[in-house]
Design an enzyme around this catalytic site. Structure first.
Site, PDB file in Angstrom:
ATOM      1  CB  THR A 184      45.609  14.144  14.832  1.00 45.10           C
ATOM      2  OG1 THR A 184      45.944  14.410  16.198  1.00 45.10           O
ATOM      3  CG2 THR A 184      46.323  12.882  14.367  1.00 45.10           C
ATOM      4  CB  CYS A 237      45.835   5.004  12.927  1.00 42.74           C
ATOM      5  SG  CYS A 237      46.446   6.345  13.965  1.00 42.74           S
ATOM      6  N   GLY A 296      48.406   4.911  23.909  1.00 44.61           N
ATOM      7  CA  GLY A 296      48.063   3.605  24.477  1.00 44.61           C
ATOM      8  C   GLY A 296      48.182   2.488  23.463  1.00 44.61           C
ATOM      9  CG  ASN A 322      48.299   9.210  10.468  1.00 46.43           C
ATOM     10  OD1 ASN A 322      49.369   9.360   9.870  1.00 46.43           O
ATOM     11  ND2 ASN A 322      47.480  10.210  10.727  1.00 46.43           N
ATOM     12  CB  ILE A 351      38.201   8.961  10.838  1.00 46.10           C
ATOM     13  CG1 ILE A 351      39.628   9.111  11.402  1.00 46.10           C
ATOM     14  CG2 ILE A 351      37.838   7.479  10.703  1.00 46.10           C
ATOM     15  CD1 ILE A 351      40.747   8.580  10.512  1.00 46.10           C
TER      16      ILE A 351
END
Length: 341
Positions: free
Chosen positions: A188, A158, A218, A322, A14
Site C-alpha cells: 500500500t 479492507c 487490527g 483490497n 481509495i
C-alpha cells in the site's frame, strides 16, 4: 428516491476507486472532491490512467473547477473540486454533498472527522478503521446503523471486510471457539519503495518491492467489534508482499461443532448465493491473486485452498481486492444509510 449525494475527501487510491465504483454502480451521485495536493488537471490524469485497474472505460475531463465523469449507459457526475487542507473549510453543503467519504487516512477519529459536518455534510464515512467511530461491515452488521445518532461512521478496513463475512458464516453455523488470522497483503501507499526511516515500526520502512514484511493489523480484533460474539476470540497479523493489489486471508479456527470441509463449503456457498450475495463469493477454480484484480466482492472463499486437520480445527482461505472490493463496500454502505434518512 433521488440518489445520495457524495463528497470525497482525499483523491488517493481509495478516493479514486470509490469514484469508479460510484460510476459503475450508478447508485450514488458524486458531487464534490477535495484534495489539497492534486490539481484538477492532475485529477483527470490520475482518474483516467490506473496501473492496477486499467484505463477508465468512460470519459473524464474538467470544465473550470468541475470534473465531468461519464460512462456509457451510466449517469454523468459533475464534481466540484476543492483544494482545502482544513476539512472544516470545504463547502460540502454548497456543493450539495450529504455524505462525505473521508479517505485521506488522516481524519479517522470522530473529533477530526467532525470538521466535515461544519462544512455542511450530514454524515461522514471514514474509509479506514477508527479508534472511536462505530464500525460497519456491509453484510455483517450494517443493519445496526442508527440514523439518529451515528453521524460519523467507519467502513472498517479492507481486511476486516474480507474476514468478517467469512467469520460470521462459520460462527453462525459451527461456532468459533478461537481463531488466528494471517493476511498476505499487497503493498500500500504507506510503504517505502526502498529502505527508509519508519518511526517506531522499523520493519515497515524496508523496501516493499524486495521483501516479505511481517506487520501488525487490527483487522481480526476489529471483527470482535462488528460481531460481538467473537470479541476476544480472534487476533491476527499480516505479511506485506511485493504485489500491487489483491490480498488473501487465512483464518485458522477451532470450531465448537465438528464439521467436514464439505459441510463448510456448503454453508459458505449457500451464504454467497443467498444473504451475502455480492459481498461474499465462492470459488472452486484453480485461482491466483491476479484473478481478483477489480473484483467487487469483499471476500472470495477459495474452497480448493482451504484445509482441515480434524473436524474441529480448520484453515479457511479467502481472497479480496483490497482496493476495489473495499471501495465498492463504501458505496454500498452509503446507499444503505441513505435509505434510513
Amino acid at each position: 428516491m433521488s440518489k445520495p449525494t457524495v463528497g470525497i475527501n482525499g483523491f488517493g487510491r481509495i478516493g479514486r476507486l470509490v469514484l469508479r465504483a460510484a460510476v459503475e454502480k450508478d447508485s450514488v451521485n458524486v458531487v464534490a472532491v477535495n484534495d489539497p495536493f492534486i490539481s484538477i488537471d492532475y485529477m483527470v490524469y490520475l482518474f483516467q490512467y490506473d496501473s492496477t485497474h486499467g484505463r477508465f472505460k468512460g470519459t473524464v475531463k474538467h470544465e473550470g473547477d468541475y470534473l465531468i465523469v461519464a460512462n456509457e449507459g451510466k449517469s454523468q457526475h459533475k464534481i466540484k473540486v476543492y483544494n482545502s487542507k482544513d476539512p472544516a473549510e470545504i463547502q460540502w453543503g454548497a456543493a450539495g454533498a450529504d455524505y462525505v467519504v473521508e479517505s485521506t487516512g488522516v481524519f479517522t477519529t470522530i473529533e477530526k472527522a467532525n470538521a466535515h459536518l461544519k462544512g455542511g455534510a450530514k454524515k461522514v464515512i471514514i474509509s479506514a478503521p477508527s479508534a472511536d467511530a462505530p464500525m460497519f461491515v456491509v453484510g455483517v452488521n450494517h443493519e445496526k446503523y442508527d440514523h439518529a445518532n451515528d453521524h460519523i461512521i467507519s467502513n472498517a478496513s479492507c481486511t476486516t471486510n474480507c474476514l468478517a463475512p467469512l467469520a460470521k458464516v462459520i460462527n453462525d453455523n459451527f461456532g468459533i471457539i478461537e481463531g488466528l488470522m494471517t493476511t498476505v497483503h499487497a503493498v500500500t501507499a504507506t510503504q517505502k519503495t526502498v529502505d527508509g526511516p519508519s518511526g517506531k515500526l522499523w520493519r515497515d520502512g524496508r523496501g516493499a518491492g524486495q521483501n516479505i514484511i511481517p506487520a501488525s493489523t487490527g483487522a481480526a480484533k476489529a471483527v470482535g467489534k462488528v460481531i460481538p460474539e467473537l470479541n476476544g476470540k480472534l487476533t491476527g497479523m499480516a505479511f506485506r508482499v511485493p504485489t500491487p493489489d489483491v490480498s488473501v486471508v487465512d483464518l485458522t479456527a477451532r470450531l465448537e461443532k465438528p464439521a467436514s470441509l464439505d459441510d463448510i463449503k456448503r454453508v459458505i456457498k449457500a451464504a454467497a448465493e443467498g444473504p451475502l450475495k455480492g459481498v461474499l463469493a465462492y470459488t472452486e477454480d484453480q485461482v491466483v491473486s491476479t484473478d481478483f484484480v477489480s473484483d467487487t466482492h469483499s471476500s472470495i472463499f477459495d474452497a480448493g485452498a482451504s484445509i482441515i486437520l480434524n473436524p474441529n480445527f480448520v484453515k479457511l482461505i479467502s481472497w479480496y481486492d483490497n482496493e476495489f472490493g473495499y471501495s465498492n463496500r463504501v458505496v454500498d454502505l452509503i446507499s444503505y444509510i441513505a435509505t434510513k434518512a
